[in-house]
Write a protein that holds these residues in place. Structure first.
Motif, PDB file in Angstrom:
ATOM      1  N   ILE A 296       7.216  10.279  -5.370  1.00 44.29           N
ATOM      2  CA  ILE A 296       6.963   8.925  -5.866  1.00 44.29           C
ATOM      3  C   ILE A 296       5.746   9.006  -6.766  1.00 44.29           C
ATOM      4  O   ILE A 296       4.679   9.453  -6.337  1.00 44.29           O
ATOM      5  CB  ILE A 296       6.689   7.935  -4.720  1.00 44.29           C
ATOM      6  CG1 ILE A 296       7.842   7.920  -3.717  1.00 44.29           C
ATOM      7  CG2 ILE A 296       6.429   6.536  -5.275  1.00 44.29           C
ATOM      8  CD1 ILE A 296       9.128   7.320  -4.217  1.00 44.29           C
ATOM      9  N   GLY A 297       5.893   8.582  -8.011  1.00 48.93           N
ATOM     10  CA  GLY A 297       4.783   8.629  -8.952  1.00 48.93           C
ATOM     11  C   GLY A 297       4.546   7.282  -9.601  1.00 48.93           C
ATOM     12  O   GLY A 297       5.119   6.260  -9.183  1.00 48.93           O
ATOM     13  N   PRO A 298       3.715   7.236 -10.630  1.00 49.12           N
ATOM     14  CA  PRO A 298       3.403   5.953 -11.286  1.00 49.12           C
ATOM     15  C   PRO A 298       4.629   5.185 -11.764  1.00 49.12           C
ATOM     16  O   PRO A 298       4.668   3.952 -11.666  1.00 49.12           O
ATOM     17  CB  PRO A 298       2.514   6.380 -12.456  1.00 49.12           C
ATOM     18  CG  PRO A 298       1.869   7.632 -11.995  1.00 49.12           C
ATOM     19  CD  PRO A 298       2.912   8.342 -11.186  1.00 49.12           C
TER      20      PRO A 298
ATOM     21  N   SER B 209      -0.470  14.834  -5.985  1.00 46.33           N
ATOM     22  CA  SER B 209      -1.213  13.616  -6.290  1.00 46.33           C
ATOM     23  C   SER B 209      -0.343  12.666  -7.101  1.00 46.33           C
ATOM     24  O   SER B 209       0.748  13.026  -7.554  1.00 46.33           O
ATOM     25  CB  SER B 209      -2.500  13.950  -7.052  1.00 46.33           C
ATOM     26  OG  SER B 209      -2.195  14.427  -8.352  1.00 46.33           O
ATOM     27  N   LEU B 210      -0.817  11.469  -7.302  1.00 46.87           N
ATOM     28  CA  LEU B 210       0.006  10.436  -7.944  1.00 46.87           C
ATOM     29  C   LEU B 210       0.448  10.831  -9.339  1.00 46.87           C
ATOM     30  O   LEU B 210       1.466  10.334  -9.833  1.00 46.87           O
ATOM     31  CB  LEU B 210      -0.775   9.121  -7.990  1.00 46.87           C
ATOM     32  CG  LEU B 210      -1.019   8.476  -6.620  1.00 46.87           C
ATOM     33  CD1 LEU B 210      -2.056   7.373  -6.722  1.00 46.87           C
ATOM     34  CD2 LEU B 210       0.282   7.938  -6.045  1.00 46.87           C
TER      35      LEU B 210
ATOM     36  N   ILE C  74       0.866  -1.179   0.000  1.00 52.33           N
ATOM     37  CA  ILE C  74       0.000   0.000   0.000  1.00 52.33           C
ATOM     38  C   ILE C  74       0.898   1.222   0.000  1.00 52.33           C
ATOM     39  O   ILE C  74       1.734   1.388   0.896  1.00 52.33           O
ATOM     40  CB  ILE C  74      -0.912   0.014   1.239  1.00 52.33           C
ATOM     41  CG1 ILE C  74      -1.912  -1.144   1.184  1.00 52.33           C
ATOM     42  CG2 ILE C  74      -1.647   1.350   1.367  1.00 52.33           C
ATOM     43  CD1 ILE C  74      -2.713  -1.315   2.474  1.00 52.33           C
ATOM     44  N   TYR C  75       0.731   2.078  -1.013  1.00 55.85           N
ATOM     45  CA  TYR C  75       1.523   3.303  -1.060  1.00 55.85           C
ATOM     46  C   TYR C  75       0.656   4.508  -0.719  1.00 55.85           C
ATOM     47  O   TYR C  75      -0.433   4.686  -1.282  1.00 55.85           O
ATOM     48  CB  TYR C  75       2.145   3.527  -2.444  1.00 55.85           C
ATOM     49  CG  TYR C  75       2.827   4.874  -2.519  1.00 55.85           C
ATOM     50  CD1 TYR C  75       3.970   5.125  -1.759  1.00 55.85           C
ATOM     51  CD2 TYR C  75       2.308   5.913  -3.287  1.00 55.85           C
ATOM     52  CE1 TYR C  75       4.585   6.371  -1.776  1.00 55.85           C
ATOM     53  CE2 TYR C  75       2.922   7.156  -3.317  1.00 55.85           C
ATOM     54  CZ  TYR C  75       4.053   7.381  -2.558  1.00 55.85           C
ATOM     55  OH  TYR C  75       4.644   8.618  -2.562  1.00 55.85           O
ATOM     56  N   ASN C  76       1.150   5.341   0.203  1.00 59.75           N
ATOM     57  CA  ASN C  76       0.463   6.570   0.587  1.00 59.75           C
ATOM     58  C   ASN C  76       1.235   7.773   0.067  1.00 59.75           C
ATOM     59  O   ASN C  76       2.381   8.000   0.449  1.00 59.75           O
ATOM     60  CB  ASN C  76       0.328   6.653   2.111  1.00 59.75           C
ATOM     61  CG  ASN C  76      -0.652   5.629   2.646  1.00 59.75           C
ATOM     62  OD1 ASN C  76      -1.636   5.309   1.994  1.00 59.75           O
ATOM     63  ND2 ASN C  76      -0.378   5.113   3.823  1.00 59.75           N
ATOM     64  N   ARG C  77       0.597   8.545  -0.770  1.00 61.81           N
ATOM     65  CA  ARG C  77       1.242   9.675  -1.437  1.00 61.81           C
ATOM     66  C   ARG C  77       1.344  10.893  -0.522  1.00 61.81           C
ATOM     67  O   ARG C  77       0.701  10.972   0.522  1.00 61.81           O
ATOM     68  CB  ARG C  77       0.454  10.059  -2.690  1.00 61.81           C
ATOM     69  CG  ARG C  77      -0.898  10.735  -2.381  1.00 61.81           C
ATOM     70  CD  ARG C  77      -1.480  11.339  -3.648  1.00 61.81           C
ATOM     71  NE  ARG C  77      -2.699  12.095  -3.413  1.00 61.81           N
ATOM     72  CZ  ARG C  77      -2.749  13.390  -3.084  1.00 61.81           C
ATOM     73  NH1 ARG C  77      -1.626  14.063  -2.890  1.00 61.81           N
ATOM     74  NH2 ARG C  77      -3.905  13.999  -2.918  1.00 61.81           N
TER      75      ARG C  77
END
Length: 334
Positions: free
Chosen positions: A121-123, A113-114, A102-105
């Motif tokens: 940290i992105g896609p 946002s992602l 689980i990644y929390n941005r």
């Protein structure tokens, strides 16, 4: 036969524990995204960062780098508290059962946002983690990325994280008994809040640490206005609001799982003071914690990104994939 029955009972009990600590969630849609062109079209249609009327174009390098790795990408919508929340799932292409992350941005609302350009940290980074043999799930949180609702920066939006184990349990490729937690910046705060509220994971990794919101406000006083805009409760009792979101005030409510703490010594967004304070307190309470301070590194630790991901992979493989028990933290005998 007895061994098989014991394993089945253990599995059912573990699933009961997992689900009993999750917020109810229903997966509404799962949209496969198979190319940078499809990803761009998906963002332009669904992501509020690009549909708000402001002239925006999805970052081409981010879109292309996401597909450098041999993984499947899906845009998901799941329901929490009657709200439709958007997020993403990254899965290895090879068939099998995989542990999950689980990644929390970080950030607030659409900022950070992602799909925000320049996110720590992105896609593309999440796709890399998935390529190691993990199903990675990440929420945009309510009020961002096309999700319904309002972002209260660690209020009821924490439910969007607590709901993710239930979403993962419905994904065929996921081994729901092996889940890790990874958060960056505001995402470290979200991770600690979710753990406080009962989220069950095997290990945690956090970077760009937010552990003491009073220090955050001391270093960045302009945030007071932002907090007031995001959550009316802040104005009623600012000190209580900050304390509720500060893990340093309620460390005893965290499970004693292995925690990897990463920070840059030149991080002006979340100064290293917070990481140092957190690690000292965790160590005092005998948590299994590993701390790495990267000299001269920024908020994203971009100067040492490759090394950061080596550390992250080793941590996840040891404690999530392989389920190694954490060491017993005793002082060495004299």
């Amino acid at each position: 036969m007895k061994n098989n029955n014991a394993r089945l009972i253990g599995l059912l009990l573990s699933l009961f524990v997992l689900m009993s600590h999750s917020v109810y969630a229903q997966l509404i849609s799962d949209t496969p995204i198979t190319s940078p062109t499809e990803f761009k079209a998906y963002l332009l249609e669904h992501d509020s960062l690009f549909t708000s009327g402001v002239e925006q174009t999805p970052d081409l390098a981010m879109l292309e780098n996401t597909f450098r790795h041999n993984v499947h990408l899906s845009g998901i919508v799941y329901e929490v508290d009657g709200l439709k929340i958007r997020g993403f799932v990254f899965k290895p292409k090879a068939p099998g059962k995989y542990p999950a992350v689980i990644y929390n941005r970080g950030g607030n609302r659409d900022f950070g946002s992602l799909t925000f350009p320049g996110s720590s940290i992105g896609p593309a980074q999440l796709a890399e983690i998935a390529s190691w043999g993990y199903v990675v799930i990440a929420s945009q949180y309510r009020g961002a990325g096309g999700s319904e609702g309002a972002d209260h920066f660690g209020g009821d939006d924490v439910n969007d994280v607590l709901a993710l184990p239930a979403v993962l349990a419905g994904i065929e490729e996921v081994d729901a008994l092996r889940i890790g937690l990874f958060g960056w910046s505001r995402g470290s705060m979200m991770s600690f809040l979710a753990l406080k509220k009962g989220l069950k994971v095997s290990a945690v990794a956090v970077g760009g640490i937010v552990a003491d919101m009073a220090l955050t406000l001391e270093h960045r006083p302009q945030f007071s206005k932002m907090f007031a805009e995001m959550d009316p409760k802040y104005q009623l009792d600012p000190q209580a609001w900050l304390a509720e979101r500060s893990v340093i005030n309620w460390l005893d409510m965290l499970p004693k799982v292995p925690i990897l703490v990463l920070n840059g010594s030149s991080d002006w967004r979340t100064r290293s003071t917070q990481a140092l304070k957190l690690v000292e307190a965790l160590d005092e309470k005998r948590y299994p914690v590993r701390f790495i301070m990267y000299e001269g590194a920024d908020h994203a630790i971009s100067q040492y990104r490759e090394e950061v991901f080596v550390q992250l992979r080793n941590w996840l493989d040891r404690y999530v994939r392989d389920q190694q028990p954490p060491p017993i933290i005793n002082y060495a005998p004299k």
